[in-house]
Write a protein that holds these residues in place. Structure first.
Motif, mmCIF file in Angstrom:
data_model
loop_
_atom_site.group_PDB
_atom_site.id
_atom_site.type_symbol
_atom_site.label_atom_id
_atom_site.label_comp_id
_atom_site.label_asym_id
_atom_site.label_seq_id
_atom_site.Cartn_x
_atom_site.Cartn_y
_atom_site.Cartn_z
ATOM 1 N N UNK A 10 -5.233 -1.204 3.195
ATOM 2 C CA UNK A 10 -6.514 -0.592 3.525
ATOM 3 C C UNK A 10 -7.450 -1.553 4.228
ATOM 4 N N UNK A 11 -8.505 -0.991 4.753
ATOM 5 C CA UNK A 11 -9.570 -1.747 5.405
ATOM 6 C C UNK A 11 -10.792 -1.749 4.503
ATOM 7 N N UNK A 12 -11.576 -2.776 4.609
ATOM 8 C CA UNK A 12 -12.841 -2.863 3.881
ATOM 9 C C UNK A 12 -13.791 -1.787 4.417
ATOM 10 N N UNK A 13 -14.423 -1.041 3.546
ATOM 11 C CA UNK A 13 -15.454 -0.051 3.887
ATOM 12 C C UNK A 13 -14.953 1.043 4.827
ATOM 13 N N UNK A 27 -5.778 10.835 -9.859
ATOM 14 C CA UNK A 27 -4.447 11.104 -10.413
ATOM 15 C C UNK A 27 -4.024 10.058 -11.439
ATOM 16 N N UNK A 28 -4.915 9.097 -11.685
ATOM 17 C CA UNK A 28 -4.680 8.036 -12.666
ATOM 18 C C UNK A 28 -3.402 7.252 -12.357
ATOM 19 N N UNK A 29 -3.217 6.917 -11.072
ATOM 20 C CA UNK A 29 -2.041 6.166 -10.642
ATOM 21 C C UNK A 29 -2.372 4.690 -10.514
ATOM 22 N N UNK A 30 -1.495 3.855 -11.018
ATOM 23 C CA UNK A 30 -1.632 2.414 -10.817
ATOM 24 C C UNK A 30 -1.161 2.084 -9.414
ATOM 25 N N UNK A 31 -1.892 1.203 -8.746
ATOM 26 C CA UNK A 31 -1.512 0.808 -7.394
ATOM 27 C C UNK A 31 -2.014 -0.600 -7.107
ATOM 28 N N UNK A 32 -1.352 -1.241 -6.163
ATOM 29 C CA UNK A 32 -1.809 -2.535 -5.657
ATOM 30 C C UNK A 32 -2.588 -2.258 -4.390
ATOM 31 N N UNK A 33 -3.690 -2.952 -4.238
ATOM 32 C CA UNK A 33 -4.513 -2.783 -3.051
ATOM 33 C C UNK A 33 -4.409 -4.045 -2.199
ATOM 34 N N UNK A 34 -4.050 -3.866 -0.933
ATOM 35 C CA UNK A 34 -3.941 -4.988 -0.002
ATOM 36 C C UNK A 34 -4.849 -4.708 1.185
ATOM 37 N N UNK A 35 -5.805 -5.603 1.395
ATOM 38 C CA UNK A 35 -6.692 -5.445 2.545
ATOM 39 C C UNK A 35 -6.015 -6.017 3.780
ATOM 40 N N UNK A 36 -6.141 -5.306 4.900
ATOM 41 C CA UNK A 36 -5.510 -5.713 6.157
ATOM 42 C C UNK A 36 -6.581 -6.133 7.154
ATOM 43 N N UNK A 37 -6.126 -6.740 8.230
ATOM 44 C CA UNK A 37 -7.018 -7.214 9.283
ATOM 45 C C UNK A 37 -7.862 -6.076 9.848
ATOM 46 N N UNK A 38 -9.115 -6.362 10.087
ATOM 47 C CA UNK A 38 -10.006 -5.357 10.661
ATOM 48 C C UNK A 38 -9.625 -5.028 12.104
ATOM 49 N N UNK A 39 -9.209 -6.024 12.852
ATOM 50 C CA UNK A 39 -8.824 -5.797 14.249
ATOM 51 C C UNK A 39 -7.488 -5.079 14.313
ATOM 52 N N UNK A 40 -7.509 -3.944 14.963
ATOM 53 C CA UNK A 40 -6.322 -3.096 15.075
ATOM 54 C C UNK A 40 -5.111 -3.871 15.589
ATOM 55 N N UNK A 41 -5.314 -4.721 16.576
ATOM 56 C CA UNK A 41 -4.202 -5.455 17.190
ATOM 57 C C UNK A 41 -3.585 -6.500 16.266
ATOM 58 N N UNK A 42 -4.227 -6.792 15.141
ATOM 59 C CA UNK A 42 -3.710 -7.809 14.213
ATOM 60 C C UNK A 42 -3.107 -7.236 12.937
ATOM 61 N N UNK A 43 -2.960 -5.950 12.868
ATOM 62 C CA UNK A 43 -2.401 -5.333 11.656
ATOM 63 C C UNK A 43 -0.888 -5.290 11.710
ATOM 64 N N UNK A 44 -0.294 -6.450 11.871
ATOM 65 C CA UNK A 44 1.154 -6.534 12.027
ATOM 66 C C UNK A 44 1.913 -6.088 10.787
ATOM 67 N N UNK A 45 1.386 -6.369 9.599
ATOM 68 C CA UNK A 45 2.100 -5.969 8.384
ATOM 69 C C UNK A 45 2.222 -4.453 8.306
ATOM 70 N N UNK A 46 1.163 -3.743 8.659
ATOM 71 C CA UNK A 46 1.199 -2.284 8.631
ATOM 72 C C UNK A 46 2.157 -1.769 9.705
ATOM 73 N N UNK A 47 2.144 -2.394 10.856
ATOM 74 C CA UNK A 47 3.054 -2.006 11.946
ATOM 75 C C UNK A 47 4.512 -2.162 11.506
ATOM 76 N N UNK A 48 4.817 -3.270 10.832
ATOM 77 C CA UNK A 48 6.189 -3.476 10.356
ATOM 78 C C UNK A 48 6.597 -2.425 9.331
ATOM 79 N N UNK A 49 5.657 -1.994 8.505
ATOM 80 C CA UNK A 49 5.971 -1.033 7.447
ATOM 81 C C UNK A 49 6.076 0.402 7.942
ATOM 82 N N UNK A 50 5.117 0.815 8.780
ATOM 83 C CA UNK A 50 5.021 2.229 9.144
ATOM 84 C C UNK A 50 5.314 2.524 10.601
ATOM 85 N N UNK A 51 5.373 1.501 11.431
ATOM 86 C CA UNK A 51 5.576 1.721 12.858
ATOM 87 C C UNK A 51 4.283 1.921 13.616
ATOM 88 N N UNK A 52 3.162 1.948 12.910
ATOM 89 C CA UNK A 52 1.843 2.097 13.527
ATOM 90 C C UNK A 52 0.890 1.104 12.867
#
Length: 100
Positions: A10-13, A27-52
Motif C-alpha cells: 500500500x501507499x501512505x494516505x 472481516x477481522x483478517x490478520x495481514x501484513x502491511x508493506x508500504x511501497x514507494x510513492x513514485x509509480x516508476x519505483x514500485x518494482x516489488x509490486x510490478x514483480x508480484x502483479x505485473x503492474x
C-alpha cells in the motif's frame, strides 16, 4: 503466533488502500502491511508480484491469489472470507473503477 497469510502492499494516505484496510479489518483478517514507494516508476516489488505498479495489491498465501486494484481486492476478500456483510460504503466507489 503464526505469520498472517495476507500481505497488503500500500501507499501512505491512499484512499484506495485505506478502503482495503477497512475491509480487512471488518472481516477481522490478520495481514501484513508493506508500504511501497510513492513514485509509480519505483514500485518494482509490486510490478514483480502483479505485473503492474498500482497500489493497493495483495498476496494471499492461503489461496495463492495475487492481485491489484482495490475494487477487485474488496470483491475477492468478501467472496473468500466474508461471512457477514461488509459496509457498502467501502465498495460503492469501486463500481465505476478505481482510477488508480
Amino acid at each position: 503466533m503464526t505469520e498472517p497469510q495476507i500481505t497488503l502492499y500500500r501507499l501512505q494516505a491512499c484512499p484506495f488502500c485505506e478502503r482495503v484496510v477497512r475491509v480487512l479489518n471488518d472481516l477481522d483478517l490478520d495481514y501484513k502491511s508493506r508500504f511501497v514507494e510513492a513514485r509509480h516508476s519505483r514500485r518494482d516489488i509490486v510490478k514483480r508480484l502483479t505485473g503492474a505498479r498500482t497500489a493497493p495489491a495483495i498476496v494471499d498465501e492461503r489461496t495463492g491469489v495475487t492481485m491489484s486494484e482495490s475494487a477487485n481486492i474488496v470483491k475477492y476478500l468478501e467472496k473468500t472470507y466474508g461471512e457477514r456483510e461488509v459496509d457498502p460504503q467501502h465498495i460503492t466507489a469501486s463500481a465505476a473503477g478505481d482510477g488508480e
